[in-house]
Design an enzyme around this catalytic site. Structure first.
Site, PDB file in Angstrom:
ATOM      1  N   ARG A 231       0.847  -1.194   0.000  1.00 52.16           N
ATOM      2  CA  ARG A 231       0.000   0.000   0.000  1.00 52.16           C
ATOM      3  C   ARG A 231       0.878   1.237   0.000  1.00 52.16           C
ATOM      4  O   ARG A 231       1.964   1.250   0.600  1.00 52.16           O
ATOM      5  CB  ARG A 231      -0.890   0.044   1.252  1.00 52.16           C
ATOM      6  CG  ARG A 231      -2.143  -0.788   1.173  1.00 52.16           C
ATOM      7  CD  ARG A 231      -3.152  -0.192   0.169  1.00 52.16           C
ATOM      8  NE  ARG A 231      -4.377  -0.962   0.107  1.00 52.16           N
ATOM      9  CZ  ARG A 231      -4.620  -1.971  -0.751  1.00 52.16           C
ATOM     10  NH1 ARG A 231      -3.719  -2.355  -1.624  1.00 52.16           N
ATOM     11  NH2 ARG A 231      -5.787  -2.585  -0.733  1.00 52.16           N
ATOM     12  N   HIS A 279      -0.998   0.895  -9.511  1.00 52.88           N
ATOM     13  CA  HIS A 279      -1.734  -0.022  -8.619  1.00 52.88           C
ATOM     14  C   HIS A 279      -2.346  -1.157  -9.456  1.00 52.88           C
ATOM     15  O   HIS A 279      -3.557  -1.381  -9.450  1.00 52.88           O
ATOM     16  CB  HIS A 279      -2.815   0.731  -7.832  1.00 52.88           C
ATOM     17  CG  HIS A 279      -3.300  -0.042  -6.619  1.00 52.88           C
ATOM     18  ND1 HIS A 279      -3.634   0.566  -5.427  1.00 52.88           N
ATOM     19  CD2 HIS A 279      -3.503  -1.362  -6.418  1.00 52.88           C
ATOM     20  CE1 HIS A 279      -4.019  -0.345  -4.554  1.00 52.88           C
ATOM     21  NE2 HIS A 279      -3.957  -1.533  -5.142  1.00 52.88           N
TER      22      HIS A 279
HETATM   23  P1  NDP Z   1      -2.249 -11.202   4.752  1.00 52.12           P
HETATM   24  O1  NDP Z   1      -3.177 -10.628   5.744  1.00 52.12           O
HETATM   25  O2  NDP Z   1      -2.412 -12.609   4.318  1.00 52.12           O
HETATM   26  O3  NDP Z   1      -0.737 -11.026   5.258  1.00 52.12           O
HETATM   27  C1  NDP Z   1      -0.289  -9.861   5.846  1.00 52.12           C
HETATM   28  C2  NDP Z   1       1.137 -10.084   6.300  1.00 52.12           C
HETATM   29  O4  NDP Z   1       1.653  -8.843   6.844  1.00 52.12           O
HETATM   30  C3  NDP Z   1       1.272 -11.120   7.436  1.00 52.12           C
HETATM   31  O5  NDP Z   1       2.437 -11.889   7.247  1.00 52.12           O
HETATM   32  C4  NDP Z   1       1.385 -10.249   8.668  1.00 52.12           C
HETATM   33  O6  NDP Z   1       2.103 -10.821   9.739  1.00 52.12           O
HETATM   34  C5  NDP Z   1       2.173  -9.081   8.125  1.00 52.12           C
HETATM   35  N1  NDP Z   1       1.989  -7.908   8.995  1.00 52.12           N
HETATM   36  C6  NDP Z   1       0.856  -7.214   9.251  1.00 52.12           C
HETATM   37  N2  NDP Z   1       1.098  -6.223  10.125  1.00 52.12           N
HETATM   38  C7  NDP Z   1       2.402  -6.296  10.436  1.00 52.12           C
HETATM   39  C8  NDP Z   1       3.243  -5.554  11.310  1.00 52.12           C
HETATM   40  N3  NDP Z   1       2.781  -4.555  12.047  1.00 52.12           N
HETATM   41  N4  NDP Z   1       4.540  -5.927  11.392  1.00 52.12           N
HETATM   42  C9  NDP Z   1       5.024  -6.957  10.653  1.00 52.12           C
HETATM   43  N5  NDP Z   1       4.279  -7.699   9.813  1.00 52.12           N
HETATM   44  C10 NDP Z   1       2.978  -7.366   9.702  1.00 52.12           C
HETATM   45  O7  NDP Z   1      -2.329 -10.221   3.474  1.00 52.12           O
HETATM   46  P2  NDP Z   1      -2.109 -10.568   1.940  1.00 52.12           P
HETATM   47  O8  NDP Z   1      -0.808 -11.243   1.777  1.00 52.12           O
HETATM   48  O9  NDP Z   1      -3.312 -11.219   1.390  1.00 52.12           O
HETATM   49  O10 NDP Z   1      -2.044  -9.080   1.324  1.00 52.12           O
HETATM   50  C11 NDP Z   1      -1.088  -8.144   1.769  1.00 52.12           C
HETATM   51  C12 NDP Z   1      -1.417  -6.762   1.244  1.00 52.12           C
HETATM   52  O11 NDP Z   1      -1.140  -6.679  -0.152  1.00 52.12           O
HETATM   53  C13 NDP Z   1      -2.882  -6.345   1.338  1.00 52.12           C
HETATM   54  O12 NDP Z   1      -3.229  -5.913   2.639  1.00 52.12           O
HETATM   55  C14 NDP Z   1      -2.938  -5.195   0.339  1.00 52.12           C
HETATM   56  O13 NDP Z   1      -2.630  -3.971   0.979  1.00 52.12           O
HETATM   57  C15 NDP Z   1      -1.831  -5.528  -0.662  1.00 52.12           C
HETATM   58  N6  NDP Z   1      -2.356  -5.841  -1.986  1.00 52.12           N
HETATM   59  C16 NDP Z   1      -1.958  -5.061  -3.042  1.00 52.12           C
HETATM   60  C17 NDP Z   1      -2.391  -5.342  -4.299  1.00 52.12           C
HETATM   61  C18 NDP Z   1      -1.914  -4.557  -5.465  1.00 52.12           C
HETATM   62  O14 NDP Z   1      -2.456  -4.697  -6.572  1.00 52.12           O
HETATM   63  N7  NDP Z   1      -0.892  -3.735  -5.313  1.00 52.12           N
HETATM   64  C19 NDP Z   1      -3.328  -6.453  -4.575  1.00 52.12           C
HETATM   65  C20 NDP Z   1      -3.674  -7.206  -3.390  1.00 52.12           C
HETATM   66  C21 NDP Z   1      -3.204  -6.902  -2.162  1.00 52.12           C
HETATM   67  P3  NDP Z   1       1.561 -12.154  10.500  1.00 52.12           P
HETATM   68  O15 NDP Z   1       1.918 -13.286   9.564  1.00 52.12           O
HETATM   69  O16 NDP Z   1       2.349 -12.169  11.749  1.00 52.12           O
HETATM   70  O17 NDP Z   1       0.093 -11.976  10.674  1.00 52.12           O
HETATM   71  C1  OXD Z   2      -6.312  -5.315  -3.089  1.00 48.28           C
HETATM   72  C2  OXD Z   2      -5.827  -4.383  -4.112  1.00 48.28           C
HETATM   73  O1  OXD Z   2      -6.243  -4.993  -1.893  1.00 48.28           O
HETATM   74  O2  OXD Z   2      -6.156  -4.601  -5.310  1.00 48.28           O
HETATM   75  O3  OXD Z   2      -6.786  -6.398  -3.452  1.00 48.28           O
HETATM   76  O4  OXD Z   2      -5.115  -3.441  -3.799  1.00 48.28           O
END
Ligand code: NDP
Ligand code: OXD
Length: 316
Positions: A231, A279
């Protein structure tokens, strides 16, 4: 023969093809884009992307809220949220797109795409020294659904992979670090940083100058690289520009930005060592996602356990 209406879905999508979503969700459900009255009792489900704050409040029979994306920061931006469970997207199609994006950007930096594109523009025939993948460590911040899949793909290409998470975790072949304590060691062992974190109060602005200074610069690539597909609000863009200009960072690929669309006046657009995408790393495909939402509604109606429910406390 049309199916009987089993409930009503409120669709509140910004910048999306609402008619397409409506046609895909209207399988036994009536889909509306506005409530009939402020406390409309007929709305049972909501499917949202960047809805206007307050859109979901005061609906007495709202049971589930769906994000059409993996991220749910756009939902938590609403200070007036109901208590209903929030479900996010976990889908093979979206994961595949993200893995492709990460592998593409890692490989392009690894194989020195930016240097060779600049050489081509100047008609310069000069072979650069090329390390192998095994000499490069890719560090992934966020080893969730997307981070784990990306790690697997990078490992299969021969890269060393580090991962940073909030809680301790073990993933095959990945050197893992967690929390504030682990972050310094994680960065010091990382040449290419891939950010796949959610935007939460704890992660906002985490990619700052100090963090970038912590990456390993003395490496086979000749500098540290940043790739952010998580993000935009994770990153301080002035700090990234500063780090690129003083050599802290060699190159960056950015898919997400603090403000989207990226403002015309942003220095990131024209920086020779920044690769910008709008994005677009892993867009939500309604054809794949609508059936998954209907499946969860079915589970709810049968009293079965829901999948991919967001942890409100953690914010993702
Ligand atoms: P998940 O919820 O499956 O994973 C999130 C990961 O981030 C976990 O490993 C979590 O740790 C870690 N995390 C969260 N908070 C912290 C913190 N404070 N410190 C350290 N680690 C942290 O999410 P996804 O993998 O499904 O997606 C990740 C992000 O990708 C989405 O939230 C979105 O913002 C972004 N995204 C972007 C897209 C794009 O087109 N650019 C498309 C889709 C998603 P833990 O394992 O310990 O819970
Ligand atoms: C998502 C994105 O969060 O597209 O899936 O950014």
């Amino acid at each position: 023969m049309s199916q009987p209406v089993r409930g009503r879905i409120l669709l509140s999508l910004t910048g999306q093809n609402v008619d397409h979503w409506r046609s895909l969700l209207a399988k036994g459900y009536e889909v509306v884009t506005e409530r009939a009255r402020p406390n409309d009792p007929s709305i049972n489900y909501a499917v949202v992307w960047k809805h206007a704050p307050g859109t979901l409040s005061g609906l007495p029979n709202l049971k589930l809220v769906f994000s059409i994306g993996a991220g749910v920061d756009h939902i938590f931006a609403d200070p007036d949220l109901p208590d209903a469970p929030i479900l996010r997207v976990v889908a093979e199609n979206l994961t595949t797109h993200m893995v492709e994006y990460v592998v593409w950007r890692v490989m392009d930096h690894h194989r020195q795409g930016m240097t060779y594109r600049a050489q081509q523009a100047g008609k310069i025939w000069h072979e650069q020294a090329q390390p192998t993948a095994a000499e490069i460590a890719v560090g992934i911040m966020g080893l969730g659904q997307l981070g784990q899949a990306a790690a697997k793909a990078l490992l299969s290409l021969g890269f060393r992979v580090n991962g940073w998470t909030r809680r301790p975790g073990n993933f095959d072949g990945v050197s893992t670090y967690h929390g504030e304590q682990g972050r310094k060691d994680f960065l010091a062992a990382t040449d290419i940083l891939v950010v796949l974190l959610p935007h939460t109060p704890a992660t906002e602005g985490v990619i700052d100058y100090e963090l970038l200074r912590g990456l390993r610069r003395d490496n086979a690539l000749g500098g540290a690289v940043l790739i952010n597909a998580g993000r935009g609000k994770l990153q301080k863009e002035a700090d990234i520009l500063r780090a690129l200009d003083d050599g802290t960072l060699k190159e960056a690929s950015l898919d997400v930005f603090w403000q989207e669309p990226l403002p015309q006046e942003s220095g990131l657009w024209s920086h020779p060592r920044v690769f910008v995408t709008p994005h677009a790393a892993a867009s939500s495909d309604p054809e794949h996602l609508a059936p998954l939402m209907l499946e969860q509604i079915g589970r709810f109606e049968r009293g079965e356990e829901l999948e991919n429910v967001v942890d409100r406390q953690a914010g993702y």
